[in-house]
Design an enzyme around this catalytic site. Structure first.
Site, mmCIF file in Angstrom:
data_model
loop_
_atom_site.group_PDB
_atom_site.id
_atom_site.type_symbol
_atom_site.label_atom_id
_atom_site.label_comp_id
_atom_site.label_asym_id
_atom_site.label_seq_id
_atom_site.Cartn_x
_atom_site.Cartn_y
_atom_site.Cartn_z
ATOM 1 N N ASP A 169 95.875 40.509 7.554
ATOM 2 C CA ASP A 169 96.382 41.514 6.626
ATOM 3 C C ASP A 169 97.904 41.422 6.586
ATOM 4 O OD1 ASP A 169 93.769 42.225 6.443
ATOM 5 O OD2 ASP A 169 94.010 44.295 7.131
ATOM 6 N N ASP A 206 84.709 48.902 -1.404
ATOM 7 C CA ASP A 206 85.044 49.729 -0.252
ATOM 8 C C ASP A 206 84.360 51.074 -0.441
ATOM 9 O OD1 ASP A 206 86.741 47.635 0.419
ATOM 10 O OD2 ASP A 206 88.413 48.526 -0.669
#
Length: 245
Positions: free
Chosen positions: A8, A130
């Protein structure tokens, strides 16, 4: 099933967030290319990159780092998410050598864009869904919609989406175990292969995913666990390779 290390990216560094909160970031390395090398040397067969700044700003911010990793490992499948909301951005990443782009927020807000992207870049498009309590979240998880994950996933079947990355927000970065039940339910409800994400802590969590005996689950993304040492990439991949369904 593939074990897929996550890198990330925030402000050029490699970080992990807890539950998607930008203000709750742990910096693990200021050299993401070296971090990619670590996971490749550890035997990973695919990398998951996320441009966190891009996810919040709606356009690529850490693109140079992504390109550097893709060029260093031209034979390694790399998937990138975060801020991918135009065909131009997809083209940029594909030209840079990225194997798959992950469309998240835009897939929820403009589902027809997924079909356009799949037609323009066949075999290159993954949808990132998500969820919180079964409902789709968007905009770096800042908003929760009234759309059910399974309903949206089925909509993309005809588009030619390569996979769905399914993240349970309540689990992500918390290392409390993956939501196996919800992941398996999604994989069983759609013809699109599913990549599990969020909450994987150790080998036991990988075993639970395998024990679900769901052929549609083709991979598991892991972040904090491999950075904090509770999961070893090579060991986890060996467990998957040796599992007899």
């Amino acid at each position: 099933m593939l074990i897929i290390p996550a890198i990330d990216l925030k402000d050029g560094a490699c970080v992990r967030l807890r539950q998607g909160l930008m203000e709750d970031a742990t910096v693990f390395s200021d050299d993401p290319v070296a971090m990619a090398a670590k996971w490749v040397d550890g035997g990973c067969r695919r990398l998951h990159l996320v441009d966190l700044n891009g996810a919040f700003e709606g356009k690529p911010v850490n693109g140079e780092v992504v390109t550097a990793i893709a060029r260093r490992y031209p034979d390694l499948p790399i998937q990138i998410g975060g801020g991918i909301r135009s065909l131009e951005t997809i083209e940029h990443y594909v030209r840079a050598g990225v194997s798959y782009v992950i469309i998240g927020t835009k897939a929820v807000k403009q589902p027809e864009f997924v079909g356009e992207a799949c037609r323009a870049f066949p075999g290159k498009v993954i949808v990132g869904l998500d969820a919180k309590d079964g409902f789709v979240a968007t905009d770096g998880w800042a908003e929760v919609s009234e759309v059910q994950v399974i309903d949206l996933a089925r909509r993309f079947e005809a588009d030619g989406v390569s996979a769905i990355v399914y993240t349970d927000i309540s689990k992500d970065g918390m290392m409390q175990g993956c939501n196996v039940e919800a992941t398996a339910a999604l994989a069983n409800a759609t013809r699109i292969p599913v990549i599990a994400s969020g909450g994987i802590h150790n080998l036991g969590d990988i075993q639970k995913l395998l024990d679900a005996r769901t052929p549609g689950i083709i991979g598991a993304i892991t972040g904090r666990a491999i950075y904090e040492g509770t999961l070893d990439v090579a060991e986890a991949q060996a467990l998957c390779d040796n599992f007899k369904a």
